[in-house]
Structures are given as structure tokens and as C-alpha cells.
Write an enzyme that holds these catalytic residues in place. Structure first.
Site, short mmCIF file in Angstrom:
data_model
loop_
_atom_site.label_atom_id
_atom_site.label_comp_id
_atom_site.label_asym_id
_atom_site.label_seq_id
_atom_site.Cartn_x
_atom_site.Cartn_y
_atom_site.Cartn_z
N ARG A 44 25.13 39.97 26.87
CA ARG A 44 24.66 38.55 26.81
C ARG A 44 25.16 37.81 25.71
O ARG A 44 24.87 38.33 24.63
CB ARG A 44 23.14 38.46 27.27
N ASP A 50 33.06 38.89 26.57
CA ASP A 50 32.92 38.46 28.07
C ASP A 50 32.15 37.75 28.34
O ASP A 50 32.00 37.47 29.67
CB ASP A 50 33.07 39.82 28.89
N GLU A 86 29.29 28.66 31.60
CA GLU A 86 30.74 29.30 32.13
C GLU A 86 31.20 28.22 33.07
O GLU A 86 30.56 27.61 34.06
CB GLU A 86 30.39 30.46 33.18
N HIS A 93 34.32 36.65 31.65
CA HIS A 93 33.07 37.43 32.50
C HIS A 93 33.51 38.12 33.47
O HIS A 93 33.36 37.91 35.10
CB HIS A 93 32.14 36.22 33.10
#
Length: 309
Positions: free
Chosen positions: A234, A258, A263, A281
Site C-alpha cells: 500500500r 507498484d 491511479e 500496479h
């Protein structure tokens, strides 16, 4: 009108996955409201009121959104994280929240190891140099013989432990509730967070978020000089400003992430830093992980929707 189920994970929002056919065969109409991207709050407020089920991605699902969907019975995540969902509001409204624990664990674990290898061997800058017609060789470091610190030893963390041991690393793990039955062969032991930070050459995060960043200035100061940090868990676990400062001062040799607050992420200095590796991600975005998670998410939807209340 047939009952509707909204499908918003980006890996599924174009439709076509065979597992989704089971929902249609059970008499549900599938909606793909925002193909290829996360829905906004405004879009959720438009499509959710007509739905009884929600096969959801990582988008926030707020109290306001839930209140606008009185017929909603279940939210099924094709992953394990639920911190983007207002669980209190869901419980008050009688909406079940289901996850697919473990479905993407192998994919995330392998990505964490891949990021370590890419960082310690400085693969991204050397690849970029060759693509720019420059011959630039950068001396790297090997994982074998180094110490890996795994923060969070759940389904993903345990896989990272085994992969690290397989590469010849010593592995130290911290978990709030360590499992004494997890004792893989090799140089492995549970330890305190303080000891893990002090002795690890690579630190990788596989734990749930907390109220404040776990990796802040104090945590970085406790690390060995030159530690490489990996975050596939996270974004809120890491204080970006502290990491940027540590990279500038040489206390961290690199950072790989990641995960992001939003996003796609807004442009920021840290993500453009030459010692930072970024991936969009993709931890659970493998053919195998998507397959496992989709089938489990569909099974969860059908189980809740077909169980008499």
C-alpha cells in the site's frame, strides 16, 4: 428487468473472461461502465443504483456511493484489499464484502523479487542507456548472501520468504501475529521490526496499511546504510518525502513501488528519480492471478446472491 452486476476491475472491464459467463448463466446482466479505467464517484452514483452485485476493483467505495445503491447485496473484490471500501457503511446497509485472499499472492511475491533484482543490478538505467545508443555498465550487487527483511508474513510475505531463501538470502520477518508453524528450511527467523530494519540489505513490505506511514524518517534512520526498499503493498505505508530525502543523502540505495495514492499517480519528483523503479500496479496482473481471482470473485458473488437471506 434482470438483476445487474457491475464489473469494474481494469483486467476485466473489457469483458470476455470465461468465468463471467457463470454470472450471465445465472440470470444476471453484466455492466462494464468504465472499460479500462477506474470509475469516478460520479460514475458510481449513476450505475450502482441499478445493481445487486459489484465486482469491484481498487476504486474507493464510499458511504455516499453505498447509500445511493439500496438494492446492492454484495461487493466482491478480485483481490484482498478492502481499505478503499467503507466497511462500516457496508455493514450498516447489509452489503456483504467479499475478497479473494491468496489469489494474487504468487504474482505479487514474484514481482517483489523481480523489483529487488532489477534494483540491485540497476537494470532500468542500463536498459534506458542502450536504447539511447549509450554503452553504460553499472556495477550491481547480488542477492545471494544478503539479508532480506520481510514486513508482513501473510500469504504474500511467506512466498517472498521462500523465494528469497531459494536465492541464497538470509531472511528475517516481522509480523504482528507470527505463525510459529511457518518454519521454512534455510536461514529464516521472525524478529522485531527494529532488528529487521537494522540488519536487512533489502526491505520489502507485505502488510496492511496503518494510520501513519510505517516507513518514515525514523524507520529509514534505523536501516542499514544503502538499503533497498520495495513496496508492493500500500502506498500509505511509505512516507514519500522521507524516501526522497534518504535517496538524496545516500541512506537508501533505491526504492521500487507498484502502489500509489491514486491511479494513475500525479506527476511527482519521487517517481522520476533515477534510483526509483515504478510499475503500474501489476503485482496481481498476471494471467494466472487474474484467472484465480476472477473465478473466486464470481463464486463469491453467486454464493451471496443465491443464499436466502
Amino acid at each position: 428487468m434482470t438483476p445487474r452486476i457491475a464489473v469494474t476491475p481494469r483486467s476485466l472491464s473489457q469483458g470476455g473472461h470465461p468465468a463471467l459467463a457463470a454470472l450471465e448463466a445465472a440470470g444476471y446482466t453484466l455492466l462494464f461502465p468504465t472499460p479500462g479505467r477506474q470509475p469516478t464517484r460520479e460514475e458510481q452514483l449513476r450505475f450502482l443504483p441499478s445493481c445487486v452485485g459489484y465486482l469491484a476493483g481498487v476504486e474507493p467505495i464510499t458511504r455516499e456511493v453505498l447509500a445511493a445503491a439500496p438494492d446492492l447485496k454484495v461487493i466482491s473484490r478480485n483481490g484482498v484489499g478492502v481499505d478503499s471500501i467503507d466497511l462500516t457503511a457496508a455493514a450498516e446497509q447489509g452489503v456483504a464484502v467479499e475478497t479473494t485472499a491468496g489469489a494474487n499472492a504468487q504474482g505479487v511475491a514474484e514481482l517483489a523479487i523481480a523489483l529487488m533484482l532489477a534494483g540491485l543490478r540497476r537494470i532500468p538505467p542500463q536498459d534506458a542507456a542502450l536504447k539511447a545508443d549509450r554503452w553504460q555498465r553499472i556495477e550491481g550487487r547480488e542477492l545471494a548472501g544478503r539479508t532480506l527483511g520481510v514486513v508482513g508474513c501473510g500469504q504474500i510475505g511467506r512466498r517472498v520468504v521462500r523465494l528469497g531463501l531459494g536465492l541464497g538470502m538470509s531472511v528475517r520477518a516481522f509480523d504482528a501475529f507470527p505463525d510459529p508453524e511457518f518454519a521454512p528450511a534455510g536461514d529464516f527467523s521472525y524478529t522485531t521490526m527494529e532488528d529487521l530494519l537494522a540488519r536487512s540489505d533489502v526491505v520489502t513490505l507485505h502488510c496492511p496499511p496503518e494510520e501513519r506511514p510505517l516507513i518514515d524518517k525514523g524507520a529509514i534512520a534505523a536501516m542499514r546504510p544503502g538499503t533497498f526498499l520495495v513496496n508492493t503493498a500500500r502506498s500509505s505505508l511509505v512516507d514519500d518525502g522521507a524516501v526522497l530525502e534518504a535517496l538524496a543523502e545516500g541512506r537508501l540505495t533505491g526504492y521500487a513501488t507498484d502502489v500509489y495514492d491514486q491511479e494513475p499517480p500525479a506527476p511527482q519528483e519521487l517517481l522520476h528519480h533515477p534510483q526509483v523503479i515504478t510499475t503500474p500496479h501489476i503485482g496481481g496482473y498476471t494471467m494466472e492471478s487474474v484467472e484465480r481471482a476472477t473465478r473466486a470473485a464470481v463464486e463469491n458473488l453467486l454464493r451471496v446472491l443465491t443464499t436466502p437471506s
